[in-house]
Design a protein around this motif. Structure first.
Motif, PDB file in Angstrom:
ATOM      1  N   PRO A  54     -22.847  19.206  15.723  1.00 44.66           N
ATOM      2  CA  PRO A  54     -24.280  19.422  15.912  1.00 44.66           C
ATOM      3  C   PRO A  54     -24.631  20.201  17.194  1.00 44.66           C
ATOM      4  O   PRO A  54     -25.703  20.799  17.275  1.00 44.66           O
ATOM      5  CB  PRO A  54     -24.861  18.003  15.966  1.00 44.66           C
ATOM      6  CG  PRO A  54     -23.899  17.182  15.175  1.00 44.66           C
ATOM      7  CD  PRO A  54     -22.553  17.783  15.483  1.00 44.66           C
ATOM      8  N   ASP A  55     -23.709  20.211  18.165  1.00 47.29           N
ATOM      9  CA  ASP A  55     -23.939  20.941  19.416  1.00 47.29           C
ATOM     10  C   ASP A  55     -23.566  22.426  19.327  1.00 47.29           C
ATOM     11  O   ASP A  55     -23.876  23.190  20.241  1.00 47.29           O
ATOM     12  CB  ASP A  55     -23.116  20.323  20.554  1.00 47.29           C
ATOM     13  CG  ASP A  55     -23.432  18.861  20.800  1.00 47.29           C
ATOM     14  OD1 ASP A  55     -24.612  18.472  20.693  1.00 47.29           O
ATOM     15  OD2 ASP A  55     -22.488  18.096  21.086  1.00 47.29           O
ATOM     16  N   LEU A  56     -22.890  22.825  18.263  1.00 50.61           N
ATOM     17  CA  LEU A  56     -22.415  24.200  18.140  1.00 50.61           C
ATOM     18  C   LEU A  56     -23.603  25.164  18.067  1.00 50.61           C
ATOM     19  O   LEU A  56     -24.461  25.027  17.191  1.00 50.61           O
ATOM     20  CB  LEU A  56     -21.536  24.357  16.895  1.00 50.61           C
ATOM     21  CG  LEU A  56     -20.847  25.695  16.707  1.00 50.61           C
ATOM     22  CD1 LEU A  56     -19.796  25.930  17.798  1.00 50.61           C
ATOM     23  CD2 LEU A  56     -20.184  25.760  15.327  1.00 50.61           C
ATOM     24  N   PRO A  57     -23.670  26.135  18.976  1.00 50.79           N
ATOM     25  CA  PRO A  57     -24.782  27.096  18.933  1.00 50.79           C
ATOM     26  C   PRO A  57     -24.810  27.865  17.606  1.00 50.79           C
ATOM     27  O   PRO A  57     -23.762  28.192  17.039  1.00 50.79           O
ATOM     28  CB  PRO A  57     -24.480  28.048  20.093  1.00 50.79           C
ATOM     29  CG  PRO A  57     -23.612  27.270  21.021  1.00 50.79           C
ATOM     30  CD  PRO A  57     -22.792  26.374  20.125  1.00 50.79           C
ATOM     31  N   ALA A  58     -26.005  28.139  17.129  1.00 49.00           N
ATOM     32  CA  ALA A  58     -26.186  28.823  15.846  1.00 49.00           C
ATOM     33  C   ALA A  58     -25.397  30.125  15.782  1.00 49.00           C
ATOM     34  O   ALA A  58     -24.830  30.471  14.745  1.00 49.00           O
ATOM     35  CB  ALA A  58     -27.665  29.082  15.595  1.00 49.00           C
TER      36      ALA A  58
END
Length: 140
Positions: A54-58
Protein backbone atom coordinates in the motif's frame (compact mmCIF):
# COMPACT_ATOMS: atom_id res chain seq x y z
CA UNK A 1 15.18 8.95 -2.87
CA UNK A 2 13.98 7.67 0.50
CA UNK A 3 16.32 5.03 2.02
CA UNK A 4 16.78 3.58 5.49
CA UNK A 5 20.43 3.01 6.50
CA UNK A 6 19.33 0.29 8.95
CA UNK A 7 17.39 -1.65 6.26
CA UNK A 8 19.13 -4.76 4.90
CA UNK A 9 17.50 -4.37 1.48
CA UNK A 10 18.40 -0.68 1.23
CA UNK A 11 21.98 -1.66 2.01
CA UNK A 12 21.91 -4.36 -0.72
CA UNK A 13 20.49 -1.83 -3.21
CA UNK A 14 23.26 0.63 -2.24
CA UNK A 15 25.92 -2.05 -2.78
CA UNK A 16 26.90 -2.04 0.90
CA UNK A 17 25.97 -5.70 1.42
CA UNK A 18 26.70 -8.51 -1.01
CA UNK A 19 23.90 -10.11 -3.02
CA UNK A 20 23.56 -12.01 -6.27
CA UNK A 21 21.82 -9.29 -8.32
CA UNK A 22 19.82 -10.62 -11.26
CA UNK A 23 17.97 -7.44 -12.27
CA UNK A 24 19.33 -3.93 -11.82
CA UNK A 25 17.14 -1.10 -13.10
CA UNK A 26 16.70 2.57 -12.21
CA UNK A 27 13.74 1.95 -9.87
CA UNK A 28 14.01 -1.76 -9.04
CA UNK A 29 16.50 -4.43 -8.06
CA UNK A 30 16.06 -8.20 -7.90
CA UNK A 31 18.46 -10.58 -6.20
CA UNK A 32 18.64 -14.19 -5.07
CA UNK A 33 17.17 -14.86 -1.63
CA UNK A 34 19.86 -15.76 0.95
CA UNK A 35 17.60 -18.51 2.32
CA UNK A 36 15.82 -19.77 -0.79
CA UNK A 37 12.75 -21.97 -0.71
CA UNK A 38 14.19 -23.51 -3.90
CA UNK A 39 17.34 -22.54 -5.78
CA UNK A 40 16.65 -19.56 -8.01
CA UNK A 41 14.24 -17.94 -5.49
CA UNK A 42 14.35 -14.22 -6.29
CA UNK A 43 13.35 -11.13 -4.31
CA UNK A 44 12.21 -8.03 -6.21
CA UNK A 45 12.47 -4.71 -4.34
CA UNK A 46 12.02 -1.05 -5.18
CA UNK A 47 15.22 0.98 -4.75
CA UNK A 48 13.25 3.44 -2.66
CA UNK A 49 12.57 2.35 0.92
CA UNK A 50 8.91 1.37 0.81
CA UNK A 51 7.61 -0.84 3.62
CA UNK A 52 4.42 -2.41 2.22
CA UNK A 53 2.51 -2.68 -1.05
CA UNK A 54 0.00 0.00 0.00
CA UNK A 55 2.99 2.36 0.44
CA UNK A 56 4.29 1.80 -3.10
CA UNK A 57 4.12 5.09 -5.05
CA UNK A 58 1.72 5.00 -8.00
CA UNK A 59 4.58 5.75 -10.39
CA UNK A 60 6.33 2.50 -9.45
CA UNK A 61 3.34 0.12 -9.56
CA UNK A 62 3.34 -0.76 -13.27
CA UNK A 63 7.12 -1.18 -13.43
CA UNK A 64 7.12 -3.34 -10.30
CA UNK A 65 4.47 -5.70 -11.71
CA UNK A 66 6.11 -5.76 -15.14
CA UNK A 67 9.44 -6.75 -13.55
CA UNK A 68 7.64 -9.46 -11.54
CA UNK A 69 6.24 -10.86 -14.82
CA UNK A 70 9.70 -10.93 -16.37
CA UNK A 71 11.16 -12.68 -13.32
CA UNK A 72 8.35 -15.27 -13.33
CA UNK A 73 9.18 -15.96 -16.98
CA UNK A 74 12.93 -16.06 -16.28
CA UNK A 75 12.66 -18.79 -13.62
CA UNK A 76 10.92 -20.96 -16.22
CA UNK A 77 13.12 -20.08 -19.21
CA UNK A 78 16.41 -19.79 -17.34
CA UNK A 79 16.08 -22.50 -14.71
CA UNK A 80 13.80 -25.02 -16.37
CA UNK A 81 11.09 -24.64 -13.72
CA UNK A 82 7.57 -25.64 -14.71
CA UNK A 83 6.10 -22.51 -13.16
CA UNK A 84 6.50 -20.12 -10.27
CA UNK A 85 5.05 -19.11 -6.95
CA UNK A 86 4.78 -15.33 -6.58
CA UNK A 87 4.05 -13.91 -3.14
CA UNK A 88 4.36 -10.84 -0.96
CA UNK A 89 3.77 -10.27 2.74
CA UNK A 90 2.70 -6.93 4.17
CA UNK A 91 3.77 -6.38 7.78
CA UNK A 92 2.73 -9.83 9.10
CA UNK A 93 5.43 -12.41 8.24
CA UNK A 94 7.44 -9.71 6.48
CA UNK A 95 10.95 -10.63 7.63
CA UNK A 96 12.50 -7.41 6.27
CA UNK A 97 10.35 -4.27 6.51
CA UNK A 98 11.05 -3.24 2.90
CA UNK A 99 8.57 -4.21 0.19
CA UNK A 100 9.74 -7.38 -1.52
CA UNK A 101 8.07 -9.79 -3.88
CA UNK A 102 9.14 -13.44 -3.87
CA UNK A 103 9.42 -15.30 -7.19
CA UNK A 104 10.01 -18.96 -6.41
CA UNK A 105 10.64 -21.53 -9.18
CA UNK A 106 8.20 -24.44 -8.96
CA UNK A 107 8.14 -27.96 -10.31
CA UNK A 108 5.33 -30.44 -9.81
CA UNK A 109 6.10 -32.61 -6.78
CA UNK A 110 8.70 -30.17 -5.40
CA UNK A 111 7.32 -30.55 -1.87
CA UNK A 112 6.00 -27.02 -1.34
CA UNK A 113 2.72 -27.28 0.53
CA UNK A 114 0.69 -24.29 1.61
CA UNK A 115 2.78 -21.78 3.48
CA UNK A 116 5.23 -24.18 5.07
CA UNK A 117 8.28 -23.11 3.13
CA UNK A 118 11.24 -25.47 3.25
CA UNK A 119 14.61 -23.87 2.68
CA UNK A 120 17.06 -25.21 0.10
CA UNK A 121 20.51 -23.67 0.58
CA UNK A 122 23.05 -23.24 -2.18
CA UNK A 123 26.11 -25.47 -1.84
CA UNK A 124 28.38 -22.42 -2.01
CA UNK A 125 28.79 -18.97 -3.56
CA UNK A 126 29.77 -20.52 -6.91
CA UNK A 127 26.46 -22.37 -7.17
CA UNK A 128 24.56 -19.20 -6.13
CA UNK A 129 26.41 -17.23 -8.84
CA UNK A 130 25.59 -19.90 -11.45
CA UNK A 131 21.87 -19.53 -10.70
CA UNK A 132 22.25 -15.75 -10.92
CA UNK A 133 23.97 -16.09 -14.29
CA UNK A 134 21.18 -18.28 -15.68
CA UNK A 135 18.51 -15.80 -14.58
CA UNK A 136 20.42 -12.80 -15.97
CA UNK A 137 20.70 -14.58 -19.34
CA UNK A 138 16.97 -15.37 -19.33
CA UNK A 139 16.17 -11.73 -18.49
CA UNK A 140 18.26 -10.60 -21.45
Amino acid sequence: MNTDPACVFCRIVAGELPAEIVLDEPDLVAFLDQRPVFKGHVLLVPREHVVTLPDLPAGLRDGFLEAAQRLATAVVDGLGAQGSFVAMNNTVSQSVPHLHLHVVPRTKGDGLRGFFWPRTPYADDTERAAYGDRLRVALG
